[in-house]
Every structure is written in C-alpha cells, then in structure tokens.
Design an enzyme around this catalytic site. Structure first.
Site, PDB file in Angstrom:
ATOM      1  N   PRO A   1       0.784   8.895  -5.378  1.00  0.00           N
ATOM      2  CA  PRO A   1       0.076  10.152  -5.105  1.00  0.00           C
ATOM      3  C   PRO A   1      -0.843  10.077  -3.897  1.00  0.00           C
ATOM      4  O   PRO A   1      -0.846  10.984  -3.053  1.00  0.00           O
ATOM      5  CB  PRO A   1      -0.709  10.408  -6.404  1.00  0.00           C
ATOM      6  CG  PRO A   1       0.076   9.720  -7.460  1.00  0.00           C
ATOM      7  CD  PRO A   1       0.626   8.499  -6.809  1.00  0.00           C
ATOM      8  N   VAL A   2      -1.623   8.980  -3.786  1.00  0.00           N
ATOM      9  CA  VAL A   2      -2.519   8.833  -2.633  1.00  0.00           C
ATOM     10  C   VAL A   2      -1.719   8.590  -1.358  1.00  0.00           C
ATOM     11  O   VAL A   2      -2.055   9.121  -0.286  1.00  0.00           O
ATOM     12  CB  VAL A   2      -3.521   7.683  -2.884  1.00  0.00           C
ATOM     13  CG1 VAL A   2      -4.354   7.412  -1.638  1.00  0.00           C
ATOM     14  CG2 VAL A   2      -4.423   8.034  -4.057  1.00  0.00           C
TER      15      VAL A   2
ATOM     16  N   ASN B   1       0.449   3.127  -5.157  1.00  0.00           N
ATOM     17  CA  ASN B   1      -0.229   4.363  -5.529  1.00  0.00           C
ATOM     18  C   ASN B   1       0.437   5.502  -4.767  1.00  0.00           C
ATOM     19  O   ASN B   1      -0.015   5.907  -3.693  1.00  0.00           O
ATOM     20  CB  ASN B   1      -1.718   4.273  -5.187  1.00  0.00           C
ATOM     21  CG  ASN B   1      -2.528   5.405  -5.783  1.00  0.00           C
ATOM     22  OD1 ASN B   1      -1.978   6.413  -6.218  1.00  0.00           O
ATOM     23  ND2 ASN B   1      -3.838   5.245  -5.819  1.00  0.00           N
TER      24      ASN B   1
ATOM     25  N   HIS C   1     -13.010   4.052  -0.902  1.00  0.00           N
ATOM     26  CA  HIS C   1     -13.191   2.871  -1.755  1.00  0.00           C
ATOM     27  C   HIS C   1     -14.678   2.506  -1.835  1.00  0.00           C
ATOM     28  O   HIS C   1     -15.191   2.189  -2.928  1.00  0.00           O
ATOM     29  CB  HIS C   1     -12.388   1.695  -1.200  1.00  0.00           C
ATOM     30  CG  HIS C   1     -10.961   1.686  -1.650  1.00  0.00           C
ATOM     31  ND1 HIS C   1      -9.998   2.490  -1.103  1.00  0.00           N
ATOM     32  CD2 HIS C   1     -10.329   0.958  -2.615  1.00  0.00           C
ATOM     33  CE1 HIS C   1      -8.830   2.265  -1.694  1.00  0.00           C
ATOM     34  NE2 HIS C   1      -9.006   1.348  -2.616  1.00  0.00           N
TER      35      HIS C   1
ATOM     36  N   ASN D   1       3.559   1.531  -1.859  1.00  0.00           N
ATOM     37  CA  ASN D   1       4.306   1.601  -3.119  1.00  0.00           C
ATOM     38  C   ASN D   1       3.445   1.651  -4.368  1.00  0.00           C
ATOM     39  O   ASN D   1       3.898   2.166  -5.391  1.00  0.00           O
ATOM     40  CB  ASN D   1       5.254   0.392  -3.231  1.00  0.00           C
ATOM     41  CG  ASN D   1       6.413   0.484  -2.269  1.00  0.00           C
ATOM     42  OD1 ASN D   1       6.721   1.542  -1.741  1.00  0.00           O
ATOM     43  ND2 ASN D   1       7.066  -0.634  -2.027  1.00  0.00           N
TER      44      ASN D   1
ATOM     45  N   TRP E   1       0.821  -1.217   0.000  1.00  0.00           N
ATOM     46  CA  TRP E   1       0.000   0.000   0.000  1.00  0.00           C
ATOM     47  C   TRP E   1       0.850   1.260   0.000  1.00  0.00           C
ATOM     48  O   TRP E   1       0.357   2.334  -0.377  1.00  0.00           O
ATOM     49  CB  TRP E   1      -0.941  -0.005   1.199  1.00  0.00           C
ATOM     50  CG  TRP E   1      -2.067  -0.969   1.053  1.00  0.00           C
ATOM     51  CD1 TRP E   1      -2.278  -2.117   1.757  1.00  0.00           C
ATOM     52  CD2 TRP E   1      -3.146  -0.874   0.116  1.00  0.00           C
ATOM     53  NE1 TRP E   1      -3.412  -2.748   1.316  1.00  0.00           N
ATOM     54  CE2 TRP E   1      -3.969  -2.013   0.312  1.00  0.00           C
ATOM     55  CE3 TRP E   1      -3.500   0.041  -0.869  1.00  0.00           C
ATOM     56  CZ2 TRP E   1      -5.117  -2.234  -0.440  1.00  0.00           C
ATOM     57  CZ3 TRP E   1      -4.644  -0.185  -1.620  1.00  0.00           C
ATOM     58  CH2 TRP E   1      -5.439  -1.302  -1.391  1.00  0.00           C
TER      59      TRP E   1
ATOM     60  N   TYR F   1      -1.661  11.544   8.238  1.00  0.00           N
ATOM     61  CA  TYR F   1      -0.896  10.775   9.223  1.00  0.00           C
ATOM     62  C   TYR F   1       0.010  11.677  10.064  1.00  0.00           C
ATOM     63  O   TYR F   1      -0.061  11.663  11.305  1.00  0.00           O
ATOM     64  CB  TYR F   1      -0.076   9.709   8.497  1.00  0.00           C
ATOM     65  CG  TYR F   1       0.750   8.837   9.413  1.00  0.00           C
ATOM     66  CD1 TYR F   1       0.165   7.772  10.089  1.00  0.00           C
ATOM     67  CD2 TYR F   1       2.109   9.072   9.599  1.00  0.00           C
ATOM     68  CE1 TYR F   1       0.914   6.971  10.937  1.00  0.00           C
ATOM     69  CE2 TYR F   1       2.865   8.285  10.440  1.00  0.00           C
ATOM     70  CZ  TYR F   1       2.255   7.223  11.096  1.00  0.00           C
ATOM     71  OH  TYR F   1       3.009   6.448  11.948  1.00  0.00           O
TER      72      TYR F   1
END
Length: 632
Positions: free
Chosen positions: A518-519, A516, A553, A514, A512, A528
């Site tokens: 930009p997100v 995407n 999602h 690596n 998670w 965070y």
C-alpha cells in the site's frame, strides 16, 4: 648446298609453327600452375648443357643438331614463359596492394574504425564459436570414451564398484537436496530459542499480565479530557473540509463569486494544501504543548491515524484533480442518438418474443445501450463526491483512491472468522513477547549503552535481536495479512495484494518495493511518477521518496516519545548507500549473499534503533530518577 639450305628453311618454318601453337596454348594455361615436368625442366638446366656439349660428327649432322638444339631452347623458353608471366602478375598485384590499402593511415576515419571494430568483434565471435564447438566435440568424445571404458570394465571378472564421481558438497556434483540439513538447522534454532525462553523464565519469572495490557491499551496515563480521543474525533473535520472544497471545485461556483475557473482552482488547491499540512502538524503541536496529558499508546495511535489520513487525503485530492483536468481537456460532449442496425432490432424482438413478452412492451430503445445487467455501472466524476464514497475510502485497506474500487460479490464467513481469530490470538502473543522478553532486554541495555561498552552493548544487541525480530515478523503477519484481509472482507474490497515475497529480496530496493505494497503504490503513484512527469531525474525522485519515507518514520517514533532525535530518519536515509552495497554483493557474489545483507539489516538495524531511542527517552524524561538510583 641448296638442298641443305631448303631443309634448314623447312625445319625453321616447322619450328616457328610449333612455337606459335605452343604460345597460344600458353595463353590459356597462363593462369594455371606449371606442371611437374616444366618445373623439373626449369629446375634442371643441366640437360641443355649435356645436349649442347655432345660430340658432333659431320657437317650435316652438325647442322641438324644445331637446328634441334635451337628448337629445344625455344621449347625451354616456352615452358619458362608461363611461370615468368605468373610471377610478374604476382609482383604487380603485390605492388598495387600497398597503394590501395596503406598500412599506417595517418588519420583514420570513423567509418574505418567502426568497420575494424565490427570485424574484430566478428572475429572474436567466430573464435568463441569455434572454441565452443571444440569443447562440445571434446565433451562428446569424453563421454564416448567413458561409456566404452565402463562397458569394458563391466566385462572384467573383478566386479568393479568404483566410478568417476564428485563429492556431494562440490558444485560440480549437481546435488541439491539438503532437506535434512534444513531440518537440522531448524531443530538447532528451536533448541536455542527454547533455551533462551528457559533462561528468561528462570531469571525474571512470569511477567505476562493481561490485565496490565488492558489498562495500558485503554489509556493509562491519560490526563483530563482524554486528549487522544479528542484528536481522534477531531479528524472528521479535515475530511469534511476536503469534501466541501472538492464539491465547490466540481460545480460552477466561479460564477457565483465572479471569478475565473483557474482562479477558483488555485484557491481550492491552496485550501487543500493547508488542510493536509495541518493534519500532520496537529499531533506534533498538541503532544508538544500538552505532552504530560497524553499516554504513550494514545500518542502513538493519534500519530498513526493522522499519518494515514494525510496520505489518503493527498490521494483523494490528486485523483479528483486528474479527473477535472481530463474533463476540461475533452470539453463538453454533444449527445446524439445512437445508430442501431435493423438486424439488432430484429434480434432484440425475437429475444423478447421467446421470453413471452411483446417486443413493444419491453421495447428495444435505440437510445440505450444493450448491456449486461451483471456488470455494475461505473461511477463517473463528479458523481463520486459524496460522504459515503469518501468514508468507504477512509476505511478501505488502501492508500490510493479510485472512483471504482474492485469489489467482491459476497463475504466468506470462514475466511473472516479465521482472520479474526488470528488478530485476537496473535495480538496476545505479541504483547506477551513484548512484556516477557523485550522489556527486560531493553532495560538491561541502558547502562552498557550509556557507558559505551562495545562488548556488552554488542551482547545486548544480539540478545535483543531475536525477540525483536520475532515480534516484527508477528506484527507483519497480523497487520498485512490478518487485519487488512479482515477489513477487505468486511468491505468487499477485492484487491488483497498487501505484500509481495520480500523474504526473497536480493537487494534493499526489492525489499522496500515488496514488503509494504500500500505505501509503495502510494509513493509510486502520487510522488515518484508525478515528479518524473515534471522532468525530474529518476535519481532525484528516488531520493525524494526515501526522504519522504524517512520523515514519516521519524514522525511516528519521535512525536509519541516526545524525544526529537533523528535516528529513524538517518536509518531510512542510510538505506540508499546500503542499496548500493546489496546490489554490489548481488552482482559480484550472487543473489544469495545479497539476500543475506537484506536479512542482516532487518535483524540488526531495528534493535539498534530501539536501544538508541530507549536510551534517549530514559535520559530525557527520567534522568533525575536514574541519578538517584545510581547514587543509592
């Protein structure tokens, strides 16, 4: 008689002198161990008895033997004294040791326990070093033996051909070239995929229809007024409102309204929060109220657009808030004339003179900094608050706002044409796979999934997994490589790190982080880290990030389908325990098995979610037609 007494007196004096000399020597030799002769004399006292029990002849001889025997006894005592003194020293030391170091302390202190722990640790380390040293010695010795034996065997006339070797599939062999097996597996996979393609063509025929793609993508099923297009145009209003509020916060508008800067800041942030929340709620409300007028593709496009707009406006507002806080913290700076040395002025005049210009014509201005013209000027707050800057950020392939984005100097035409062709051709391939392979598999999974037939459902799941995974890989390449690079090249956007090597991820967390970028950058920068700065624990911040991602999602799936379920939300929240499982596999069974868990979750999780949503969508919207078809 007098003569005899004088002789006896002389002998006694000489014997006494000898004893004193020997005692002085014994003091120096007291620390040394007794010699072999003294040990023999100590251990063999029978010689003394033999000398005493000898027959005596005459009075004079008796007296001489008496004196000699006395001198011998004194010698033996002298020889025994070092051993006795040494034994007494040993006994005294042994008696003192229990007093200084008790064997069983009743209440050991922390220092004593720490010392014992360090001593045991050092002893273990020394033992390990000894073991390693012995092993290295044994290895070197074994190598010497093997080399000698091989040399000896080569000299034999029988022409030996056998050597001590391991099989290639053994770990101890050190063999790692399995390129042929990889080619074999790829060939088998290709043959299996080709067989599935032939089976699909024989069973369903050619279902690819580009005209139908165009009809669907241009808004088939849209009602009056094209509500999807209207919502796309309406997205300009939240953007303009956000820019106006930021300009009001940057200027001294608090003097106009007669309020303090903190009050104005609070009012502005309330307006921003309401504006951003409305951006998320608009598609939900309109699609729920007028769902029959929205097409599936139009609803998906609107939800995706407003989701990206929500993230970008959040970043824009938060970055400008950081800039205002930095300005307030520094306070107004007083401008002063910059001091320049005489040497700098002379160098500038010489440089202007060498170029054929007068030093006073172009003149060196002490107030201005001598800077390189190739370096562009940086945009400072609040000079960034204009519509052109905001529109560039909305079109740029990033979700994180900056005042000065890295830019490229030119557009590479070959690179741009390649990316454009990839987008056009790749999109046709994805639509063909979806129309030819995905739609029949999803339709055939409805009845087994409704009947909860585990065997047939598993078979449909595995059959759907292959085309779905191929489509997902194509979608990843087209989106994160082709399309985002295309937009970055057109806009001169230099940061092209849209993904990392997620395919090598050994656990879910690395995947998670690596796949995407930009997100991931947005979540770390704007969600965070601010929570960590507010004192929130890391685990709570991580769960919040997963909750946020799970909500969007579900938002991107349930709202366009008008089927409000929680399968995507639960699937994202299930990534937290799955992360622990993948880390456990990586830690105990190696990174290869952890990577296998990651791939299994990707290949099997997505088709399972598609089957569940298709089942719920058909039951929700076409239940009556399904019942009629089942009755007939």
């Amino acid at each position: 008689m007098s003569h005899e007494s004088e002789e006896e007196k002389m002998s006694h004096e000489s014997a006494g002198k000898k004893i004193r000399n020997r005692r002085k020597q014994s003091v120096t030799r007291a620390e040394e161990t007794p010699t072999k002769e003294t040990q023999q004399q100590i251990l063999q006292p029978d010689q003394l008895t033999q000398q005493i029990n000898k027959p005596k002849s005459g009075r004079k001889s008796r007296k001489k033997t008496k004196t000699s025997s006395e001198s011998k006894e004194e010698k033996i005592r002298y020889q025994r004294t070092p051993s006795v003194t040494r034994a007494e020293e040993i006994t005294t030391e042994e008696t003192k040791q229990p007093k200084l170091l008790p064997e069983k302390p009743t209440q050991p202190t922390k220092e004593h326990s720490s010392k014992t722990m360090t001593e045991t640790k050092m002893s273990h380390e020394s033992e390990e070093k000894k073991i390693r040293y012995r092993r290295t010695q044994s290895v070197t010795r074994a190598e010497e033996i093997t080399t000698k034996t091989t040399k000896q065997r080569k000299l034999q006339p029988d022409k030996p051909c056998h050597h001590p070797r391991d099989s290639l599939f053994s770990w101890s062999s050190g063999f790692g070239n399995f390129t042929g097996l990889v080619n074999w597996g790829f060939l088998l996979l290709t043959m299996g995929g080709f067989r599935l393609v032939l089976e699909n063509l024989i069973k369903y025929g050619i279902r690819v229809d580009p005209v139908q793609w165009f009809v669907v993508l241009t808004g088939k099923g849209e009602g009056e007024g094209y509500p999807s297009l209207a919502l796309v145009l309406y997205s300009v209003i939240p953007v303009v409102l956000c820019l106006v509020v930021e300009k009001c916060l940057a200027k001294d508008t608090h003097l106009m309204f007669g309020i303090s800067t903190t009050t104005l800041e609070n009012v502005g942030m309330v307006v921003h929060v309401i504006n951003i929340i409305v951006v998320v709620l608009i598609p939900m409300v309109f699609i729920h109220v007028r769902g029959h007028t929205f097409s599936l593709v139009g609803a998906m496009a609107v939800c995706f657009l407003y989701c990206i707009l929500f993230l970008k406006l959040w970043s824009y507002v938060q970055v400008n808030m950081w800039c205002r806080a930095n300005l307030k913290q520094r306070g107004p700076r007083k401008l002063r004339r910059q001091s320049v040395s005489i040497g700098v002025i002379q160098n500038e005049r010489e440089h202007n003179g060498s170029n054929g210009t007068n030093g006073t014509a172009n003149g060196f201005r002490p107030n201005s900094d001598s800077k390189d013209k190739a370096i562009p000027d940086l945009v400072l707050y609040p000079n960034n608050l204009h519509l052109k800057d905001l529109l560039y950020f909305l079109l740029a392939p990033t979700l994180c706002y900056e005042l000065n984005f890295p830019r490229t100097s030119r557009i590479r035409k070959r690179f741009l044409i390649k990316r454009l062709l990839e987008v056009v051709i790749g999109w046709h391939i994805v639509m063909g796979l979806f129309q030819q392979w995905m739609i029949p598999s999803v339709r055939n999974s409805l009845i087994p999934f409704s009947n909860m037939d585990l065997t047939k459902t598993s078979e449909r799941l595995l059959k759907l997994a292959i085309p779905n995974h191929l489509m997902w890989l194509c979608f990843f390449y087209l989106t994160f490589h082709s399309f985002l690079n295309l937009m970055g090249e057109v806009l001169h956007f230099a940061d092209r790190k849209f993904y990392n090597d997620w395919w090598n991820a050994n656990n879910i967390d690395i995947f998670w982080r690596n796949w995407n970028m930009p997100v991931h950058n947005w979540c770390v920068r704007h969600l965070y880290l601010p929570m960590i700065d507010l004192g929130c624990p890391k685990q709570a911040a991580t769960v919040t990030v997963f909750f946020f991602s799970a909500f969007f999602h579900e938002y991107l799936v349930s709202v366009p389908l008008k089927t409000f379920k929680i399968w995507a939300f639960m699937g994202m929240m299930a990534q937290i325990p799955l992360s622990f499982v993948s880390k456990f596999m990586e830690r105990h069974y190696g990174p290869r098995l952890g990577n296998t868990v990651v791939w299994a979750s990707i290949i099997l999780g997505q088709p399972l979610a598609i089957m569940m949503y298709y089942h719920d969508y058909m039951i929700t919207h076409y239940n009556d037609e399904l019942l009629l078809n089942g009755a007939t």
